[in-house]
Write a protein that holds these residues in place. Sequence first.
Motif, mmCIF file in Angstrom:
data_model
loop_
_atom_site.group_PDB
_atom_site.id
_atom_site.type_symbol
_atom_site.label_atom_id
_atom_site.label_comp_id
_atom_site.label_asym_id
_atom_site.label_seq_id
_atom_site.Cartn_x
_atom_site.Cartn_y
_atom_site.Cartn_z
ATOM 1 N N VAL A 195 0.859 -1.183 0.000
ATOM 2 C CA VAL A 195 0.000 0.000 0.000
ATOM 3 C C VAL A 195 0.894 1.231 0.000
ATOM 4 O O VAL A 195 1.645 1.464 0.956
ATOM 5 N N LEU A 196 0.846 2.003 -1.074
ATOM 6 C CA LEU A 196 1.628 3.231 -1.161
ATOM 7 C C LEU A 196 0.863 4.338 -0.455
ATOM 8 O O LEU A 196 -0.317 4.561 -0.721
ATOM 9 N N ASP A 197 1.551 5.044 0.454
ATOM 10 C CA ASP A 197 0.874 6.105 1.195
ATOM 11 C C ASP A 197 1.048 7.450 0.494
ATOM 12 O O ASP A 197 1.709 7.550 -0.555
ATOM 13 N N VAL A 198 0.469 8.471 1.063
ATOM 14 C CA VAL A 198 0.482 9.802 0.459
ATOM 15 C C VAL A 198 1.906 10.304 0.282
ATOM 16 O O VAL A 198 2.255 10.909 -0.745
ATOM 17 N N GLU A 199 2.745 10.059 1.255
ATOM 18 C CA GLU A 199 4.142 10.500 1.162
ATOM 19 C C GLU A 199 4.858 9.818 -0.002
ATOM 20 O O GLU A 199 5.594 10.458 -0.753
ATOM 21 N N ASP A 200 4.644 8.507 -0.153
ATOM 22 C CA ASP A 200 5.272 7.767 -1.254
ATOM 23 C C ASP A 200 4.878 8.365 -2.597
ATOM 24 O O ASP A 200 5.728 8.640 -3.457
ATOM 25 N N ILE A 201 3.585 8.549 -2.779
ATOM 26 C CA ILE A 201 3.081 9.053 -4.054
ATOM 27 C C ILE A 201 3.580 10.461 -4.315
ATOM 28 O O ILE A 201 3.985 10.799 -5.440
ATOM 29 N N SER A 202 3.587 11.297 -3.277
ATOM 30 C CA SER A 202 4.066 12.669 -3.431
ATOM 31 C C SER A 202 5.529 12.696 -3.854
ATOM 32 O O SER A 202 5.920 13.456 -4.751
ATOM 33 N N ASN A 203 6.346 11.855 -3.242
ATOM 34 C CA ASN A 203 7.777 11.825 -3.575
ATOM 35 C C ASN A 203 8.007 11.352 -5.008
ATOM 36 O O ASN A 203 8.883 11.868 -5.715
ATOM 37 N N ILE A 204 7.225 10.379 -5.436
ATOM 38 C CA ILE A 204 7.351 9.890 -6.815
ATOM 39 C C ILE A 204 6.944 10.971 -7.807
ATOM 40 O O ILE A 204 7.635 11.225 -8.805
ATOM 41 N N LEU A 205 5.827 11.634 -7.538
ATOM 42 C CA LEU A 205 5.328 12.659 -8.454
ATOM 43 C C LEU A 205 6.260 13.865 -8.536
ATOM 44 O O LEU A 205 6.341 14.527 -9.576
ATOM 45 N N GLN A 206 6.962 14.156 -7.463
ATOM 46 C CA GLN A 206 7.920 15.272 -7.491
ATOM 47 C C GLN A 206 8.977 15.051 -8.556
ATOM 48 O O GLN A 206 9.461 16.002 -9.173
ATOM 49 N N VAL A 207 9.329 13.780 -8.792
ATOM 50 C CA VAL A 207 10.329 13.461 -9.825
ATOM 51 C C VAL A 207 9.665 13.364 -11.199
ATOM 52 O O VAL A 207 10.141 13.966 -12.170
ATOM 53 N N THR A 208 8.574 12.639 -11.287
ATOM 54 C CA THR A 208 7.966 12.426 -12.603
ATOM 55 C C THR A 208 7.468 13.727 -13.221
ATOM 56 O O THR A 208 7.454 13.865 -14.453
#
Length: 383
Positions: free
Chosen positions: A350-363
Amino acid sequence: MVELLNNSFRQFSLNSIKIKSFRANEARTLTPRPFQCLLTEDKQRAIVKNGKDSLDICRVVNGMWQTSGGWGRIERDNAVDAMLQYADAGLNTFDLADIYGPAEDLYGIFINRVRRERPPELLETVRGLTKWVPPPVKMTRSFVSESIDVSRRRMDVAALDMLQFHWWDYSNPGYLDALKHLTDLKGEGKIKTIALTNFDTERLRIILENGIPVVSNQVQHSIVDMRPQQKMAELCQLTGVKLITYGTVMGGLLSEKFLDTNLTIPFAGPALNTPSLQKYKRMVDAWGGWSLFQELLRTLKTVANKHGVSIPTVAVRFILDQSAVAGSMIGVRLGLSQHIKDANAVFSLVLDVEDISNILQVTNKGRDLQKVIGDCGDEYRRA
């Protein structure tokens, strides 16, 4: 093209969609609903459906493009043994095609071993999703029927679980003739569900307007290639068509193997020695280049370490959580290597909000591939 797509979507009302069926020569109104991916209780399977047609599939799909050559020699018995291992582990949905070398034949041998050596309960869960990639000839009833019969014989099944249809040239409207014949064959019990592969949003809309009961569209989709979440996902949400994704781990580029490597120096990094690695390296170049890709890999590794999983597991989970996605594919090199542990770890991650936010910052630093390449499948049709 962009303006045409925009105009197409302006006609959709928030309250209802009128789709003209050329087969019935009358307008029918579909009531749009919020997209919901129907999952089984254990959330490892999803249901793709259109009207009365439905099929449940494992959300992590075993991709068999790798049997077509270029990934190492496949030995038949070892390959079938490996397929049984995947099925025994719950990874029992296989994606193949008439053009993937011996893929359909391997499935036929595999399904017969399942019938002989496994309990009926396992047989009932196994799915074979094949593709038909016809040449640009006239799509007569006899040609379509004979082609489907070949796949049925090779896979040794009375009815194909899913037939995913591909078409190279949109300027040739024969794809509608082919799909109407496939729909008739479905009515005869030779095909359970009809799907597409690598169709763009505009053509998917046209196909649905012609009353073809499409349950899914297989498209390239990864953390790097988010094109399906634009026009395609919007139409899928409105119509209930699901997405099955490939290229989700980019042929293995989205893995620890390529973390902290420099491919600009000859022989300094892992070899790009398979068709899939070479293909998806071009996608990386179009998206933002190797330096930005390394930043993405480092971010994914941080997320993976946090959850005790691998980079590919994070990459697949991220896409499975996207709108309209029913299943994501991981290519299997049958008898040569296996990734059962990583694949099964996807279900509990389960990816949490922090995980998704960190990924999107790069993508978000990368280019919008919709603007660079075009809509889903356009990479196969651009000069």
